[in-house]
Design an enzyme around this catalytic site. Structure first.
Site, short mmCIF file in Angstrom:
data_model
loop_
_atom_site.label_atom_id
_atom_site.label_comp_id
_atom_site.label_asym_id
_atom_site.label_seq_id
_atom_site.Cartn_x
_atom_site.Cartn_y
_atom_site.Cartn_z
N ARG A 1 0.83 -1.19 0.00
CA ARG A 1 0.00 0.00 0.00
C ARG A 1 0.87 1.25 0.00
NH1 ARG A 1 -5.69 -0.35 0.69
NH2 ARG A 1 -5.51 1.91 0.79
N LYS B 1 5.93 3.88 4.62
CA LYS B 1 6.54 2.82 3.83
C LYS B 1 7.61 3.36 2.87
CE LYS B 1 2.34 -0.04 4.03
NZ LYS B 1 2.76 -1.33 4.64
N LYS C 1 7.08 -12.98 1.22
CA LYS C 1 6.70 -13.57 -0.07
C LYS C 1 7.84 -13.46 -1.07
CE LYS C 1 2.12 -12.19 1.17
NZ LYS C 1 1.20 -11.05 1.23
C1 26Q Z 1 -9.50 1.61 10.93
C2 26Q Z 1 -10.58 2.41 11.22
C3 26Q Z 1 -11.35 2.96 10.20
C4 26Q Z 1 -11.03 2.67 8.89
C5 26Q Z 1 -9.96 1.85 8.59
C6 26Q Z 1 -9.17 1.32 9.61
C7 26Q Z 1 -8.03 0.46 9.30
C8 26Q Z 1 -8.10 -0.41 8.22
C9 26Q Z 1 -7.03 -1.22 7.90
C10 26Q Z 1 -6.87 0.49 10.05
C11 26Q Z 1 -5.80 -0.33 9.72
C12 26Q Z 1 -5.88 -1.20 8.64
C13 26Q Z 1 -4.81 -2.08 8.23
C14 26Q Z 1 -3.69 -2.29 8.87
C15 26Q Z 1 -2.66 -3.20 8.37
O1 26Q Z 1 -2.79 -3.78 7.31
N1 26Q Z 1 -1.58 -3.38 9.11
C16 26Q Z 1 -0.52 -4.27 8.68
O2 26Q Z 1 -0.75 -5.54 9.24
C17 26Q Z 1 0.16 -6.50 8.73
C18 26Q Z 1 -0.22 -7.84 9.28
O3 26Q Z 1 0.09 -7.91 10.64
C19 26Q Z 1 1.59 -6.12 9.07
O4 26Q Z 1 2.45 -7.03 8.44
C20 26Q Z 1 1.90 -4.70 8.60
O5 26Q Z 1 3.17 -4.31 9.06
C21 26Q Z 1 0.84 -3.74 9.11
O6 26Q Z 1 1.04 -2.45 8.58
#
Ligand code: 26Q
Length: 795
Positions: free
Chosen positions: A519, A524, A630
């Site tokens: 992303r 990043k 990966k």
């Molecule tokens: C929260 C509230 C409202 C709207 C969206 C969100 C939201 C959505 C997605 C907050 C965070 C996320 C995603 C977070 C994420 O993907 N974190 C990643 O998680 C991976 C798995 O553990 C890690 O490898 C990554 O380092 C981390 O960034």
């Protein structure tokens, strides 16, 4: 499955549904019927496994996101029928490749959602009674088009051609109550086919529907819109996935979504348990729930609420919730932590809000009884300053809290959640993330898989990734390395073909493929990569960089639609591409490509083709990363910082086989307070000219910051002046630039010795065993969930 039986089933499906034949069916018709035939084949195992999971202690994985990717090829492989089905299709002049564009369930944003998908795959394969619960969004993560260098979003209607992999379970629907409406949650079950086992896991996705579809009275009065209003309001709840990654937005609809699937899943657990055991007295003995970040944390007060409705007192209900829930933290960045306004929670789900307040009161009482003083209590109480801190509520109630890589867990304990760790040290665990080698090697890289299987003498690595270690002995075997190099070349050619078709750009597989796919986010640091390319471009032009090995820099990234800077960075990459790709002096040495619509299926092609894996987040910001694993598994070296799982990757594969650069977490803590990037920009000529490029007129950013296009000047200012909400260059891009370029050039020069470089790649692959999600899931099963494989129950 017998080949001829499958062929008959397929033919009969095509005939009865579409009155067509295997030869003549449209791709989507073929996809639908191949899938249905496999569904029929596995459905007895699916049903039996559902029953088995319920017959003893089981785990539920609650997640707002499941980034499943394309199901058909993976399911055929896991069900053990891939080759047979391919044969049958071949006999009719068709192939599995034709099913490529039909489905790709992108019900997640990135790492967190893809991790959930890998976990389900591993649990199913390990015979563990784990089932996933989430939302059946009508639209998944948007599709990305790049138009004139700008990201444009399009809706992802992922069920456009049907959804043959789901079963609607109307009989299990439940009503979900909000202050202003009641909505029906209807579950759709997707089988998660374990590899080499009869166990089939289940992913239950809830779809929001109206309790009463259509208001006939309004219709009779001529109010046609009003007649549909309730239906639309209900369906809005599962209409679309929020496209934010690592950023929280306190929106009402998001809260409704979180409550929707959390409440439905809790109700499902209670109903199933009661049906089997008669009462809920032993619920905690049979059930454990993992909360994937704070997004489903509202399930905690909801479970307590439902238990109180079932006749338990608050204290008993709280104790049960404590034993049942566990929470995984995926980030320490402030903008991603969910804090909901009390007034919003109270207005949307008042009955649940009451229990949040009771949990908070219990916490305060609890802390006073431990002798903690008022100030310390206030600092960590779940409800404070008019907001509910979801992470704090989760930690207070849960049995276990875990981070997702060693460094991340350490930061949680020492810094971000220090006070909580002091309070409950026994609750904190680390579970370093992993990926499933079924999708990320066996399926996406059949060429490398075949080599591995041949050298090992069997395909045991598909369920035991540690077996790859045995291949380290070939690190100096020129024949094996030669084969590895040939395979890498094949995968690079395949990627080149894909990019030609996807983006209309030709790339040369004889160059280094340097890949950053994830992303788009400031932390990043795609911008750091971009600046390094400008740096190298100038270096080549002024002769300070010589003998540069031709390199193709490949990017794939989606930006959240409202994230201006991220969008500006995408545009910037396009502009850099135009410059280096057309300059006579550099065009054979540097190429920059942006792959549009990066998703799981594109990732499957990209990870196999990389020589260099870019993992360059500011130290301390990337909780783990899983893309890094990966690329490693498919034999790439990591060019990265000491951050997230990179630290462990280097531990496993050796620092000498990777390229580590940049300030470390401890160093940054010292540096940042007096860091002034302007000093570097003004005093270091090479850095200065790179930054200058952002504000000279050669690059077209398409407008001023108030336009949605964003602006390069704004990026420049963020790096040099900062903004109202952050210090100058808060991700230390300028600070790390020189050491990054140095590492990149070292890697570039090492590549000249093809065998020596292939050796590093090979050793990375051989060392990837730790990063199987099978290892991660076993650890969760033993140390958090306390569940055993269904095949070993009662032994
Ligand atoms: C929260 C509230 C409202 C709207 C969206 C969100 C939201 C959505 C997605 C907050 C965070 C996320 C995603 C977070 C994420 O993907 N974190 C990643 O998680 C991976 C798995 O553990 C890690 O490898 C990554 O380092 C981390 O960034």
């Amino acid at each position: 499955m017998d080949k001829s039986i499958f062929a008959k089933a397929l033919e009969s499906q095509l005939r009865s549904k579409y009155n067509t034949t295997v030869e003549n069916a449209l791709d989507w018709q073929l996809h639908e019927c191949v899938s249905s035939a496999v569904m029929e084949h596995i459905s007895p195992n699916h049903a039996q496994s559902l029953e088995k999971h319920l017959s003893g202690r089981r785990a539920m994985y609650l997640s707002m996101e499941f980034l499943m990717g394309r199901a058909v090829h993976n399911n055929l492989m896991c069900a053990g029928v891939y080759e047979d089905v391919e044969d049958v299709l071949k006999q009719h002049g068709r192939s599995l490749g034709e099913l490529e564009t039909i489905e790709d369930a992108a019900l997640g944003n990135g790492g967190l959602g893809r991790l959930a998908a890998c976990f389900l795959d591993s649990a199913a394969t390990l015979d563990l009674p784990l089932d996933g619960y989430g939302i059946r969004y009508k639209y998944g993560l948007f599709k990305q088009k790049i138009v004139d260098g700008f990201q444009k979003e399009e809706a992802d209607n992922w069920t456009k051609y049907g959804d043959p992999w789901s079963v609607r379970c109307q009989q299990d629907a439940v009503n979900i109550q909000y202050a202003d409406m009641t909505v029906r949650a209807v579950p759709y079950d997707m089988p998660i086919i374990g590899y080499g086992t009869d166990n089939v896991g289940n992913l239950r996705l809830w779809q929001a529907e109206a309790v009463d579809d259509f208001d006939f009275n309004k219709f009779n009065d001529g109010d046609y819109t009003g007649a549909q209003a309730k239906k639309n309001a209900a369906e809005d709840i599962s209409r679309v996935l929020y496209p934010n990654d690592n950023t929280s937005e306190g929106k009402k609809l998001r809260l409704r979504q979180e409550y929707f699937f959390s409440a439905a899943s809790v109700a499902d657990a209670i109903r199933k348990h009661k049906a089997r055991f008669g009462s809920l007295d032993e619920l905690e003995k049979y059930l454990t729930i993992q909360l994937n970040d704070t997004h489903p944390v509202i399930a905690i007060p909801e479970l307590i609420r439902q238990l109180v409705c079932e006749g338990y007192d608050f204290e008993t209900a709280f104790e049960k919730a404590h034993k049942i829930f566990n929470y995984t933290n995926h980030t320490i960045m402030a903008e991603a932590l969910e804090k909901w306004d009390c007034s919003l929670v109270e207005s949307v789900i008042p009955k649940v809000y009451t229990y949040i307040l009771m949990i908070n009161e219990r916490f305060i009482r609890d802390m006073y009884s431990k002798g903690m003083d008022k100030k310390d209590i206030a600092a960590i109480q779940p409800v404070a300053g008019g907001r509910v801190n979801m992470a704090y509520m989760a930690i207070y109630v849960s049995s276990y809290i875990n981070g997702v890589a060693e460094i991340h867990t350490e930061i949680l304990k020492k810094d971000a959640l220090k006070k909580w760790y002091e309070l409950y040290p026994e609750r904190f665990q680390n579970k370093t993330n992993g990926i499933t080698q079924r999708r990320w090697l066996a399926l996406c890289n059949k060429e490398l898989s075949a080599l591995i299987t041949r050298l090992l003498g069997d395909s045991g690595w598909i369920t035991d990734l540690d077996r790859l270690k045995e291949l380290a002995k070939y690190a100096d075997d020129e024949n094996v390395l030669g084969e590895f190099i040939r395979i890498k070349k094949t995968k690079k050619q395949q990627l080149a073909d894909f990019i030609k078709q996807n983006d209309g750009i030709e790339i040369n597989p004889d160059t280094i493929f340097d890949i950053q796919i994830k992303r788009l986010h400031e932390y990043k640091r795609q911008l750091l990569n971009a600046l390094s390319i400008i740096y190298i471009y100038y270096g080549i032009k002024d002769g300070s960089i010589r003998d540069f090995t031709p390199t193709t820099f490949i990017f794939g990234a989606k930006s959240a639609p409202g994230y201006r800077r991220a969008k500006a960075i995408i545009k910037l990459l396009g502009e850099i591409g135009k410059m280096v790709n057309s300059d006579e002096q550099t065009k054979d040495l540097l190429k920059v490509v942006f792959v549009q619509n990066y998703n799981v299926s594109a990732a499957e092609k990209l990870v196999c083709a990389a020589d260099v894996s870019e993992q360059i987040s500011t130290a301390g910001t990337e909780a783990s990363g899983t893309g890094n694993m990966k690329l490693m598994l498919n034999g790439a070296v990591t060019l990265g910082t000491y951050d997230g799982a990179n630290v462990e990757i280097v531990q496993e594969a050796g620092e000498e086989n990777n390229y580590i650069f940049g300030a470390r977490v401890e160093e940054l803590a010292d540096i940042m307070p007096d860091y002034d990037p302007r000093k570097l920009v003004f005093e270091n000529e090479k850095i200065g000219r790179v930054l200058e490029k952002l504000i000279d007129s050669n690059f077209d950013d398409g407008g001023v910051p108030s336009d949605q296009e964003g602006s390069f000047k704004e990026l420049y200012k963020a790096l040099t002046d900062g903004a109202s909400w952050h210090v100058p260059d808060h991700y230390y891009v300028v600070g790390d630039l020189e050491s990054y370029v140095a590492a990149k050039l070292r890697c570039n020069s090492d590549y000249k010795d093809k065998l020596a470089f292939a050796r590093k790649c090979w050793l990375n692959m051989c060392s990837a065993g730790k990063f199987s999600s099978d290892r991660t899931i076993r650890d969760y099963a033993q140390n958090i969930w306390k569940i055993v494989p269904v095949s070993k129950r009662g032994v």
